[in-house]
Write an enzyme that holds these catalytic residues in place. Sequence first.
Site, PDB file in Angstrom:
ATOM      1  N   CYS A 117       0.862  -1.191   0.000  1.00  0.00           N
ATOM      2  CA  CYS A 117       0.000   0.000   0.000  1.00  0.00           C
ATOM      3  C   CYS A 117       0.902   1.247   0.000  1.00  0.00           C
ATOM      4  O   CYS A 117       1.759   1.383  -0.865  1.00  0.00           O
ATOM      5  CB  CYS A 117      -0.955  -0.110   1.196  1.00  0.00           C
ATOM      6  N   ASP A 164      -8.217  -3.333  -8.151  1.00  0.00           N
ATOM      7  CA  ASP A 164      -7.886  -2.331  -7.134  1.00  0.00           C
ATOM      8  C   ASP A 164      -8.639  -1.043  -7.444  1.00  0.00           C
ATOM      9  O   ASP A 164      -8.414  -0.399  -8.476  1.00  0.00           O
ATOM     10  CB  ASP A 164      -6.377  -2.072  -7.155  1.00  0.00           C
ATOM     11  N   HIS A 192      -7.306  -4.119  -3.823  1.00  0.00           N
ATOM     12  CA  HIS A 192      -6.260  -3.496  -3.005  1.00  0.00           C
ATOM     13  C   HIS A 192      -6.145  -4.250  -1.687  1.00  0.00           C
ATOM     14  O   HIS A 192      -7.140  -4.627  -1.087  1.00  0.00           O
ATOM     15  CB  HIS A 192      -6.632  -2.026  -2.731  1.00  0.00           C
TER      16      HIS A 192
END
Length: 224
Positions: A117, A164, A192
């Site tokens: 991330c 994502d 994600h």
Amino acid sequence: MGQDIKLTASDGFKLGGYRADPAGAPKAAIVVIQEIFGVNHHIRLVCDRLAAEGYVAIAPSIFDRTQPNFQCGYSPDEIATARKFIANPDWDAMLRDTQAAIDAVKDVGPIGIIGFCLGGSIAYAAATKLSGLSAAVGYYGGAVVRFADDKPNVPTQLHFGEKDAGIPLTDVETIKAKRPEVEVHIYPGAQHGFHCDERASYDKASADIAWPRSLAFFAKHLKK
């Protein structure tokens, strides 16, 4: 397996972190860069998993300049709180703190970096700007596309989920076009955060491919 540690950045700032050491002589070292949720249970577990593979793993607490020892889970309220940390990110400060972690393990041998991330973006930026690394791996870093004009100085591998919501595939294609030397993998159907088994977006099938792929990449490039 690990322990809490203290690190000192080049500007004198002292930050916390977590370090896990293997049972035997280490193969190399890997710096682990957190998501927006701090050096929490999941990031510590990633360090422990790397230590079990024979690496010294170290995760700097890169939010300590804003809120020392911050860590949280993945409920909607916690996610909303964690997002405040990246409303106006200080990339230079986070990279200084990342360099402090690199420097702390330079006596071990070759050093890699892996991030998730926010940490995926930092891992890429570190590959282009920081010293002492031999390989970099980034998972679903949303800002990588912004840094894609900068060429990594070390072999770099990136992982993205096809679904994502925060990183459109057009961004991934831009990265691939600008940086053909970077190894880029897209995981069909993955969202994600697909690597984190504590998140609702966890995708075991994708994680079970991505993780061994990351370990093989490190094994190839972190040789003493």
